[in-house]
Design a protein around this motif. Structure first.
Motif, PDB file in Angstrom:
ATOM      1  N   HIS A 158      -0.953   0.976 -13.825  1.00 29.14           N
ATOM      2  CA  HIS A 158      -0.907  -0.133 -12.881  1.00 29.14           C
ATOM      3  C   HIS A 158       0.241   0.081 -11.902  1.00 29.14           C
ATOM      4  N   ALA A 159       0.237  -0.709 -10.822  1.00 23.50           N
ATOM      5  CA  ALA A 159       1.361  -0.729  -9.873  1.00 23.50           C
ATOM      6  C   ALA A 159       1.484  -2.152  -9.358  1.00 23.50           C
ATOM      7  N   VAL A 160       2.470  -2.879  -9.852  1.00 21.57           N
ATOM      8  CA  VAL A 160       2.619  -4.297  -9.511  1.00 21.57           C
ATOM      9  C   VAL A 160       4.023  -4.544  -8.983  1.00 21.57           C
ATOM     10  N   SER A 161       4.103  -5.234  -7.839  1.00 21.12           N
ATOM     11  CA  SER A 161       5.418  -5.559  -7.280  1.00 21.12           C
ATOM     12  C   SER A 161       5.669  -7.054  -7.191  1.00 21.12           C
ATOM     13  N   GLY A 162       4.644  -7.896  -7.369  1.00 17.52           N
ATOM     14  CA  GLY A 162       4.891  -9.330  -7.277  1.00 17.52           C
ATOM     15  C   GLY A 162       3.628 -10.150  -7.444  1.00 17.52           C
ATOM     16  N   GLU A 163       3.801 -11.455  -7.326  1.00 16.35           N
ATOM     17  CA  GLU A 163       2.700 -12.413  -7.417  1.00 16.35           C
ATOM     18  C   GLU A 163       2.934 -13.539  -6.408  1.00 16.35           C
ATOM     19  N   ALA A 164       1.847 -14.046  -5.842  1.00 13.15           N
ATOM     20  CA  ALA A 164       1.886 -15.266  -5.035  1.00 13.15           C
ATOM     21  C   ALA A 164       0.512 -15.892  -5.127  1.00 13.15           C
ATOM     22  N   ASN A 165       0.451 -17.186  -5.439  1.00 19.49           N
ATOM     23  CA  ASN A 165      -0.873 -17.799  -5.579  1.00 19.49           C
ATOM     24  C   ASN A 165      -1.553 -17.941  -4.221  1.00 19.49           C
ATOM     25  N   PHE A 166      -2.863 -18.113  -4.264  1.00 11.41           N
ATOM     26  CA  PHE A 166      -3.645 -18.093  -3.032  1.00 11.41           C
ATOM     27  C   PHE A 166      -3.339 -19.281  -2.124  1.00 11.41           C
ATOM     28  N   ARG A 167      -3.003 -20.438  -2.696  1.00 14.71           N
ATOM     29  CA  ARG A 167      -2.653 -21.575  -1.838  1.00 14.71           C
ATOM     30  C   ARG A 167      -1.393 -21.262  -1.028  1.00 14.71           C
ATOM     31  N   VAL A 184       0.811  -1.211   0.000  1.00 20.12           N
ATOM     32  CA  VAL A 184       0.000   0.000   0.000  1.00 20.12           C
ATOM     33  C   VAL A 184       0.848   1.266   0.000  1.00 20.12           C
ATOM     34  N   GLU A 185       2.020   1.239   0.619  1.00 14.11           N
ATOM     35  CA  GLU A 185       2.856   2.442   0.631  1.00 14.11           C
ATOM     36  C   GLU A 185       3.508   2.688  -0.731  1.00 14.11           C
ATOM     37  N   ASP A 186       3.838   1.626  -1.446  1.00 19.97           N
ATOM     38  CA  ASP A 186       4.343   1.799  -2.805  1.00 19.97           C
ATOM     39  C   ASP A 186       3.231   2.294  -3.731  1.00 19.97           C
ATOM     40  N   LEU A 187       2.017   1.828  -3.496  1.00 22.17           N
ATOM     41  CA  LEU A 187       0.887   2.305  -4.285  1.00 22.17           C
ATOM     42  C   LEU A 187       0.629   3.785  -4.042  1.00 22.17           C
ATOM     43  N   ALA A 188       0.714   4.215  -2.785  1.00 25.75           N
ATOM     44  CA  ALA A 188       0.527   5.638  -2.476  1.00 25.75           C
ATOM     45  C   ALA A 188       1.548   6.492  -3.219  1.00 25.75           C
ATOM     46  N   ARG A 189       2.767   5.997  -3.311  1.00 25.54           N
ATOM     47  CA  ARG A 189       3.807   6.726  -4.063  1.00 25.54           C
ATOM     48  C   ARG A 189       3.423   6.867  -5.533  1.00 25.54           C
ATOM     49  N   LEU A 190       2.765   5.862  -6.092  1.00 31.15           N
ATOM     50  CA  LEU A 190       2.334   5.963  -7.486  1.00 31.15           C
ATOM     51  C   LEU A 190       1.369   7.133  -7.678  1.00 31.15           C
ATOM     52  N   TYR A 191       0.431   7.314  -6.755  1.00 32.32           N
ATOM     53  CA  TYR A 191      -0.516   8.424  -6.877  1.00 32.32           C
ATOM     54  C   TYR A 191       0.215   9.762  -6.915  1.00 32.32           C
ATOM     55  N   ARG A 226       0.745  -6.303 -15.080  1.00 30.83           N
ATOM     56  CA  ARG A 226       2.098  -5.745 -15.105  1.00 30.83           C
ATOM     57  C   ARG A 226       1.978  -4.234 -15.181  1.00 30.83           C
ATOM     58  N   SER A 227       3.074  -3.523 -14.883  1.00 33.36           N
ATOM     59  CA  SER A 227       2.991  -2.059 -14.840  1.00 33.36           C
ATOM     60  C   SER A 227       4.114  -1.386 -15.631  1.00 33.36           C
ATOM     61  N   PRO A 228       4.314  -1.739 -16.896  1.00 34.09           N
ATOM     62  CA  PRO A 228       5.409  -1.117 -17.650  1.00 34.09           C
ATOM     63  C   PRO A 228       5.223   0.380 -17.868  1.00 34.09           C
ATOM     64  N   LEU A 229       3.979   0.835 -18.030  1.00 34.74           N
ATOM     65  CA  LEU A 229       3.751   2.256 -18.281  1.00 34.74           C
ATOM     66  C   LEU A 229       4.126   3.083 -17.060  1.00 34.74           C
ATOM     67  N   ALA A 230       3.708   2.642 -15.887  1.00 39.21           N
ATOM     68  CA  ALA A 230       4.041   3.370 -14.657  1.00 39.21           C
ATOM     69  C   ALA A 230       5.547   3.393 -14.432  1.00 39.21           C
ATOM     70  N   ARG A 231       6.212   2.307 -14.732  1.00 37.83           N
ATOM     71  CA  ARG A 231       7.659   2.248 -14.524  1.00 37.83           C
ATOM     72  C   ARG A 231       8.388   3.111 -15.546  1.00 37.83           C
ATOM     73  N   ARG A 232       7.954   3.056 -16.797  1.00 34.11           N
ATOM     74  CA  ARG A 232       8.662   3.776 -17.862  1.00 34.11           C
ATOM     75  C   ARG A 232       8.352   5.267 -17.844  1.00 34.11           C
ATOM     76  N   GLU A 233       7.090   5.636 -17.762  1.00 34.10           N
ATOM     77  CA  GLU A 233       6.703   7.046 -17.868  1.00 34.10           C
ATOM     78  C   GLU A 233       6.886   7.816 -16.558  1.00 34.10           C
ATOM     79  N   LEU A 234       6.629   7.131 -15.437  1.00 36.78           N
ATOM     80  CA  LEU A 234       6.626   7.833 -14.151  1.00 36.78           C
ATOM     81  C   LEU A 234       7.858   7.539 -13.310  1.00 36.78           C
ATOM     82  N   GLY A 235       8.617   6.522 -13.692  1.00 36.32           N
ATOM     83  CA  GLY A 235       9.768   6.143 -12.884  1.00 36.32           C
ATOM     84  C   GLY A 235       9.375   5.430 -11.602  1.00 36.32           C
ATOM     85  N   TRP A 236       8.162   4.864 -11.565  1.00 39.90           N
ATOM     86  CA  TRP A 236       7.701   4.165 -10.364  1.00 39.90           C
ATOM     87  C   TRP A 236       8.386   2.807 -10.246  1.00 39.90           C
TER      88      TRP A 236
END
Length: 304
Positions: free
Chosen positions: A217-226, A196-203, A268-278
């Protein structure tokens, strides 16, 4: 900057308040109760009391702000009417407006199986049968950038951090009700996630450098529900087990079982990373750390 935040008392909204106050902005939260207003003021923000059901009052709160962030929760039709009225009110002002959507719009029902499909910001997708109509609201906001409004959409995945993750709450809830931590089917499905704190930085980056009409988008990882369920089970010292969708509806409710725990939503969040430097903090990449937060065990009592 004078920033108005709708939904300022919620999980995401309260973190946005703290983030923007810490960054030196003049923050006001739109909240429904005196208790919520007191919490805002303790965080260094101002409060405007009101209810989104009173649309005139909600719209009037926009007038004194340079930017508005919508992070509230409404039923989808009510949400679209509210957002349409807000963008109409702000049209021609040159102000900024961020609508918070969610990657539920692109989710796929898999009943616990994994999907190879993963979506960047502008990838085409078939909207979800259940909440895909929110894309109409996304499109409305993006189109309003053509009316002298700095309008943006942020579409978060599963949000976690500081003891607030909804999926982790659901797994704790299943343990309180059944004595075991339950997941649907094989549990290989997942939501991509972000702290949530990384997401706040995106805003903040969107307001500073965003391109009007864009969706981020703002994505930092994946983990399945199991995997998450098994981590909760280890924390509690109980077993984890698979349940059918019908069982899941009995343990939780139809909405949670269908929309929350039986789908796959990978982004995935390539636009946020490329355009915003997130980019997410290297210290906030492992959602399994969230499963051990004491807030979840404390909240279990209400489900017992």
């Amino acid at each position: 900057m004078r920033i108005m935040i709708y939904g300022a008392n919620g999980y995401l909204g309260s973190h946005l308040v703290r983030h923007f106050v810490a960054a030196g902005h003049d923050v006001t939260g739109f909240v429904r109760s005196a208790d919520a207003a007191a919490r805002l003021e303790a965080a260094g923000a101002r409060a405007t009391l009101g209810d989104l059901a009173d649309l005139d009052g909600a719209l009037a709160a926009l007038d004194g702000a340079d930017a508005a962030i919508y992070a509230a929760q409404l039923m989808l039709e009510d949400e679209r009417r509210t957002i349409e009225a807000m963008t109409d009110r702000l049209a021609g002002s040159g102000k900024a407006f961020i609508f918070t959507s969610g990657t539920g719009v692109l989710s796929q029902r898999t009943d616990g199986d994994w999907s190879e499909d993963t979506f960047a910001e502008d990838d085409p997708f078939v909207p979800s049968k259940y909440i895909g109509s929110r894309k109409l609201t996304e499109d409305l906001v993006r189109a309003s950038a053509n009316r002298n409004l700095r309008a943006f959409v942020v579409r978060p995945p599963l949000i976690w951090g500081n003891g607030g993750c909804l999926a982790v709450t659901n797994f704790y809830e299943s343990a309180a009700r059944t004595g075991q931590v339950c997941y649907v089917g094989r549990g290989l499905n997942l939501y991509s996630n972000v702290h949530v704190e990384d997401l706040a930085r995106l805003y903040e980056l969107v307001l500073d450098k965003g391109v009007p009409g864009k969706l981020y988008h703002a994505v930092s990882g994946e983990a399945n529900f199991r995997t998450i369920a098994e981590a909760v089970a280890r924390t509690l010292g109980v077993a984890a087990r698979s349940v059918t969708l019908a069982e899941a509806m009995e343990i939780w409710d139809k909405f949670t079982a269908l929309i929350g725990l039986s789908i796959c939503s990978r982004s995935r969040s390539p636009l946020a990373r490329r355009e915003l430097g997130w980019a997410p903090s290297p210290e906030r990449l492992d959602i399994l750390e969230e499963t051990r937060h004491p807030a979840f065990a404390a909240a279990m009592r209400k489900y017992s």
